[in-house]
Design a protein around this motif. Sequence first.
Motif, PDB file in Angstrom:
ATOM      1  N   THR A  53       0.387  -2.196  -3.709  1.00  0.00           N
ATOM      2  CA  THR A  53       0.810  -2.485  -2.211  1.00  0.00           C
ATOM      3  C   THR A  53      -0.082  -3.453  -1.872  1.00  0.00           C
ATOM      4  N   ASP A  54       0.186  -4.135  -0.732  1.00  0.00           N
ATOM      5  CA  ASP A  54      -0.703  -5.019   0.251  1.00  0.00           C
ATOM      6  C   ASP A  54      -1.554  -4.198   1.130  1.00  0.00           C
ATOM      7  N   GLN A  55      -2.458  -5.189   1.818  1.00  0.00           N
ATOM      8  CA  GLN A  55      -3.420  -4.538   2.780  1.00  0.00           C
ATOM      9  C   GLN A  55      -2.747  -3.754   4.168  1.00  0.00           C
ATOM     10  N   LEU A  56      -1.471  -4.046   4.525  1.00  0.00           N
ATOM     11  CA  LEU A  56      -0.929  -3.544   5.348  1.00  0.00           C
ATOM     12  C   LEU A  56      -0.286  -2.265   4.828  1.00  0.00           C
ATOM     13  N   GLY A  57       0.222  -2.112   3.674  1.00  0.00           N
ATOM     14  CA  GLY A  57       0.710  -0.868   3.174  1.00  0.00           C
ATOM     15  C   GLY A  57      -0.497   0.178   3.011  1.00  0.00           C
ATOM     16  N   VAL A  58      -1.301  -0.343   2.344  1.00  0.00           N
ATOM     17  CA  VAL A  58      -2.411   0.631   2.089  1.00  0.00           C
ATOM     18  C   VAL A  58      -3.174   1.246   3.437  1.00  0.00           C
ATOM     19  N   SER A  59      -2.856   0.480   4.737  1.00  0.00           N
ATOM     20  CA  SER A  59      -3.223   0.991   5.822  1.00  0.00           C
ATOM     21  C   SER A  59      -2.546   2.220   6.061  1.00  0.00           C
ATOM     22  N   TRP A  60      -1.614   2.608   5.524  1.00  0.00           N
ATOM     23  CA  TRP A  60      -0.667   3.709   5.899  1.00  0.00           C
ATOM     24  C   TRP A  60      -1.469   5.131   5.383  1.00  0.00           C
ATOM     25  N   VAL A  61      -2.152   4.673   4.115  1.00  0.00           N
ATOM     26  CA  VAL A  61      -2.904   5.984   3.594  1.00  0.00           C
ATOM     27  C   VAL A  61      -3.778   6.350   4.659  1.00  0.00           C
ATOM     28  N   LEU A  62      -4.366   5.663   5.604  1.00  0.00           N
ATOM     29  CA  LEU A  62      -5.043   6.147   6.624  1.00  0.00           C
ATOM     30  C   LEU A  62      -4.552   6.706   7.856  1.00  0.00           C
ATOM     31  N   THR A  63      -3.190   5.660   8.094  1.00  0.00           N
ATOM     32  CA  THR A  63      -2.552   6.243   9.374  1.00  0.00           C
ATOM     33  C   THR A  63      -1.718   7.493   9.296  1.00  0.00           C
ATOM     34  N   SER A  64      -1.008   7.501   8.337  1.00  0.00           N
ATOM     35  CA  SER A  64      -0.308   8.755   8.058  1.00  0.00           C
ATOM     36  C   SER A  64      -1.074  10.064   8.301  1.00  0.00           C
ATOM     37  N   TYR A  65      -2.330   9.990   7.498  1.00  0.00           N
ATOM     38  CA  TYR A  65      -3.022  11.335   7.818  1.00  0.00           C
ATOM     39  C   TYR A  65      -3.742  11.464   9.043  1.00  0.00           C
ATOM     40  N   LEU A  66      -3.845  10.335   9.923  1.00  0.00           N
ATOM     41  CA  LEU A  66      -4.487  10.273  11.155  1.00  0.00           C
ATOM     42  C   LEU A  66      -3.379  10.869  12.030  1.00  0.00           C
ATOM     43  N   LEU A  67      -1.944  10.393  11.866  1.00  0.00           N
ATOM     44  CA  LEU A  67      -0.597  10.891  12.697  1.00  0.00           C
ATOM     45  C   LEU A  67      -0.467  12.371  12.400  1.00  0.00           C
ATOM     46  N   ALA A  68      -0.565  12.768  11.104  1.00  0.00           N
ATOM     47  CA  ALA A  68      -0.117  14.222  10.660  1.00  0.00           C
ATOM     48  C   ALA A  68      -1.125  15.038  11.189  1.00  0.00           C
ATOM     49  N   SER A  69      -2.473  14.707  11.225  1.00  0.00           N
ATOM     50  CA  SER A  69      -3.495  15.639  11.787  1.00  0.00           C
ATOM     51  C   SER A  69      -3.527  15.834  13.051  1.00  0.00           C
ATOM     52  N   ALA A  70      -3.146  14.561  13.805  1.00  0.00           N
ATOM     53  CA  ALA A  70      -3.096  14.722  15.329  1.00  0.00           C
ATOM     54  C   ALA A  70      -1.978  15.467  15.872  1.00  0.00           C
ATOM     55  N   LEU A  71      -0.938  15.660  14.960  1.00  0.00           N
ATOM     56  CA  LEU A  71       0.379  16.444  15.389  1.00  0.00           C
ATOM     57  C   LEU A  71       0.341  17.742  14.965  1.00  0.00           C
ATOM     58  N   LEU A  72      -0.400  18.199  13.883  1.00  0.00           N
ATOM     59  CA  LEU A  72      -0.609  19.451  13.209  1.00  0.00           C
ATOM     60  C   LEU A  72      -1.641  20.456  14.089  1.00  0.00           C
ATOM     61  N   THR A  73      -2.583  19.791  14.356  1.00  0.00           N
ATOM     62  CA  THR A  73      -3.964  20.355  14.949  1.00  0.00           C
ATOM     63  C   THR A  73      -3.453  21.339  16.070  1.00  0.00           C
ATOM     64  N   PRO A  74      -2.919  20.748  17.063  1.00  0.00           N
ATOM     65  CA  PRO A  74      -2.666  21.692  18.338  1.00  0.00           C
ATOM     66  C   PRO A  74      -1.626  22.710  18.103  1.00  0.00           C
ATOM     67  N   ILE A  75      -0.565  22.413  17.170  1.00  0.00           N
ATOM     68  CA  ILE A  75       0.609  23.234  16.969  1.00  0.00           C
ATOM     69  C   ILE A  75      -0.013  24.368  16.112  1.00  0.00           C
ATOM     70  N   LEU A  76      -0.573  24.284  14.947  1.00  0.00           N
ATOM     71  CA  LEU A  76      -1.132  25.032  14.036  1.00  0.00           C
ATOM     72  C   LEU A  76      -2.165  25.997  14.668  1.00  0.00           C
TER      73      LEU A  76
END
Length: 494
Positions: A53-76
Amino acid sequence: MQSKRLRDVVPPTPAGKGLTLALVMLSVTSASYSLVQSMVNPALATLRQSLHTDQLGVSWVLTSYLLASALLTPILGKLGDRFGKRRLLVFALGLLVVGSVVSALAQDLPVMVLGRVLQGAGGAVLPLAFGVIRDLAPAPRVGSAVGIVAAMSSVGAGLGVLVCGPIVEGLGVAWLFWLPAIANGVIAVLLWLIIADRGARATGAVNWLAAALLSAALVCVLLPLSLGADHGWLAPSMLALFAGAVVFGVLWVLVELRSRTPLIDMAVFRMRPVWTANLASLLFGVGLYSTMGFIPTFFQIPRQAGYGFGASVTASGLLFVPITIAMLATGLLAGPLMRLLRPKTVLVIGAIPPVVGFAWLAFSHDHLWEVVVATSIGGLGFGVALSALSAVVVHSVPVTQTGAAAGMNANIRTIGGALGAAVVSTILGSHPGVLGVPAESGYTIAFAALTIAALASLIACLVIPTALSSDDVAPEHETPEQEAAELLDQHNPF
């Protein structure tokens, strides 16, 4: 004869208490948001090649984890208040294990992003661990235990930077995910077998509408903060996301205020110790995650650029050992300090070193020893302050709100980290230099901006109330009633 689980027969001895605390500490250390993120951050270039993938694509490796952590932390966290913190702690670790396995097996970007989303459940481990401690530990010892656990979490980022290089070079990039899968799988099994669910639980149904609105608001905040530097802050899509964050945020608050069983009790949020601690966490997140994200890059800038030190990924990790040790040492001291001093005094003491460290970097960063010493000074403050902030939040809310409140506090610190990364990325991007790296002036301005954020966090700590709840600091001499409570708690694994 009905068999008993191991957790039902663990003796109430110091060894049993130590085993329980050790397991909680291990779960927080191995599954902390900062560790799982910082292990991957230095290896993005290698992941980009392996995922094609390219630089923008690999940035989703960090962004997806950040978003999921933010969503799941208060709910769990809220589900832990409702159904049992230990149960949800094991569940969160289980999701993290599954996500780690998926990421380790990933051969393309979509599968990797799916794994990282599942790994995001690790963000909920810290507030759930605080809830377990508050349920199991005698009140006078909660502050010290929370401080220890928070300290183990705070060193995760430094530990991740340290181990990334040797793991990639010695075992391969997939082992950045296999090792967390193995470690957290073992810890989850031990937690399930040894620690029992005790303590009060929240009643009523979970408000899923509030959860959906909060999730939408967080996505609309974090996506532009993560991608704005690449897409442009004034791009229509970025402005639309910021507007959506406002709309969904307002709707979330309105739904919570009308709900009989709110996801996050707004009355708790309005408590002065809570909102001031959340503000301080936001600002500390700006400095802490910027340090973890950009100082290793600063170490690796080639000397041909006119500054920097040309360190390898492994060497930059080793240069992070001093700050990791500093954060751990002072984080472990936070609990005992709060038994001698007021929590606010401890917080203010902890807020001063980051100001000194960032100011030093803004004025002088020409020599390697200067950067190492300056960041270590900041680490001294981050360790004690983040541990004390966690204790303030845990002690200031009802037992049935511990998971949700601690989860939102951790979430707000994550948002602060995303905000800090966005600001620093924008500053560095607007000061291009030679060899494709930012000019030195960009780093100077970025360090100055982080100094301002550190000063703001010091001011926020000064606003936190001096007097907190009665169980914040253990009394020097226990009353007969407290001694009786200690005897009643003799079967407690702490």
